[in-house]
Design an enzyme around this catalytic site. Structure first.
Site, PDB file in Angstrom:
ATOM      1  CG  HIS A  92      -4.698   2.901  -0.792  1.00 41.59           C
ATOM      2  ND1 HIS A  92      -5.664   2.254  -0.056  1.00 41.59           N
ATOM      3  CD2 HIS A  92      -3.719   3.236   0.094  1.00 41.59           C
ATOM      4  CE1 HIS A  92      -5.287   2.196   1.212  1.00 41.59           C
ATOM      5  NE2 HIS A  92      -4.121   2.801   1.331  1.00 41.59           N
TER       6      HIS A  92
ATOM      7  CG  HIS B 245       2.005   0.280   4.449  1.00 42.90           C
ATOM      8  ND1 HIS B 245       1.752  -0.623   5.452  1.00 42.90           N
ATOM      9  CD2 HIS B 245       0.853   0.934   4.229  1.00 42.90           C
ATOM     10  CE1 HIS B 245       0.487  -0.523   5.827  1.00 42.90           C
ATOM     11  NE2 HIS B 245      -0.076   0.412   5.099  1.00 42.90           N
TER      12      HIS B 245
ATOM     13  CG  ASP C 124      -2.069  -0.912   1.153  1.00 46.18           C
ATOM     14  OD1 ASP C 124      -2.013  -1.847   0.333  1.00 46.18           O
ATOM     15  OD2 ASP C 124      -3.030  -0.726   1.907  1.00 46.18           O
ATOM     16  CG  ASP C 125      -0.056   3.945   2.180  1.00 48.70           C
ATOM     17  OD1 ASP C 125      -1.198   3.701   1.770  1.00 48.70           O
ATOM     18  OD2 ASP C 125       0.217   4.113   3.381  1.00 48.70           O
TER      19      ASP C 125
ATOM     20  CG  HIS D  46      -3.739   7.222   2.744  1.00 46.15           C
ATOM     21  ND1 HIS D  46      -3.879   7.219   4.117  1.00 46.15           N
ATOM     22  CD2 HIS D  46      -3.448   5.948   2.397  1.00 46.15           C
ATOM     23  CE1 HIS D  46      -3.686   6.003   4.596  1.00 46.15           C
ATOM     24  NE2 HIS D  46      -3.432   5.204   3.562  1.00 46.15           N
TER      25      HIS D  46
END
Length: 294
Positions: A168, A262, A117-118, A172
């Site tokens: 995503h 991540h 993620d991210d 965020h």
């Protein structure tokens, strides 16, 4: 104790077996509040357990993950660049069941879904990609729109290496605190940019922190995206230490698990070091890695 030659042979056999695996039973839905609770989480992930190779299974229509492959990745130039004015196909229509967050895969199959993620982040994503290629693992990258806009070539590199690209949000945010219009903007902008960047829209979405809202579930469905949560969270985003991240994953991993890691959002050197430590352990334990269809 196995010799180095035996360990190497075993890894090659596992990768070869993974390449021949055509499909896994479909994803499961929410398992309860404990699995989906966000708490103080700032991001997402998932994983699985050791054991014998899964037998053949007919792929399901919408949620059947496909096994990873160690075959050489296509050159990034084989993917389309940022297209403008390209027609976009109508989003697929999801059932009510398909619109609910998925927390794990079929526990009857000894597979792990690795999610990242991210990102993308040029400091850490390339190293993560090299590690995944080393072990013949396909993963799902949940990308933030702002980072996609800043590093489109890296996004195309992720896709060129056979990994799945997912939405995503754009910035965020905590989706529960946004208006319906703001939620739609966060998801739509990201999906549109990903479509222009890699030539197809994402079919999976993950809410930051696992904090889905009624609006985000509706917008994701309108855009033809299913929602993926996780069942193994090492909280690597908090940088608890490489050994802590590694121990948490190896302790909690089980068949059908979705593991959260991540590669963006800050200093992810501990996550990269943990991947180097636990991936060979899972491979040598007989795990197969999979990613849902992109």
């Amino acid at each position: 104790m196995l010799s180095d030659r035996q360990i190497t042979s075993r890894r090659l056999l596992l990768v070869a077996a993974g390449m021949s695996l055509l499909g896994i039973a479909g994803c499961r839905g929410p398992q309860g509040a404990a699995d989906g609770a966000a708490g103080e989480r700032a991001a997402d992930g998932a994983s699985e357990v050791p054991g014998a190779a899964p037998g053949p299974a007919a792929p399901s229509a919408a949620a059947t993950p496909t096994a990873g492959s160690s075959a050489a990745p296509a050159a990034p130039s084989a993917l389309p660049g940022v297209a403008t004015g390209s027609p976009v196909a109508a989003p697929r229509v999801l059932t009510a069941a398909e619109s609910k967050p998925v927390y794990e895969l079929d526990g009857g199959r000894r597979v792990v879904a690795l999610t990242i993620d991210d990102g993308p982040d040029p400091r850490y994503t390339p190293t993560v990609l090299s590690l995944l290629e080393q072990y013949g693992i396909r993963a799902t990258f949940f990308l933030i729109g702002e980072n996609v806009a800043e590093h489109p070539a890296l996004v195309r590199e992720i896709a060129a290496r056979g990994h799945h690209i997912a939405n995503h949000t754009w910035t965020h945010p905590d989706l529960r605190r946004l208006s319906d219009t703001q939620v739609r903007d966060e998801l739509t902008r990201t999906s549109d940019l990903l479509n222009r960047t890699i030539g197809k829209p994402p079919t999976w979405f993950r809410a930051p922190g696992g904090d889905w809202s009624t609006a985000s579930l509706k917008v994701a469905a309108d855009l033809g995206m299913r929602n993926m949560a996780w069942s193994v969270d090492p909280r690597d985003w908090a940088r608890p230490g490489t050994s802590v991240i590694t121990d948490r994953i190896l302790k909690d991993v089980r068949p059908g698990a979705i593991v959260l890691n991540h590669d963006g959002g800050g200093d992810r050197s501990q996550t990269v070091a943990a991947l180097k430590a636990y991936l060979p352990v899972l491979v040598d334990s007989g795990y197969y890695f999979t990613a849902p269809p992109g």
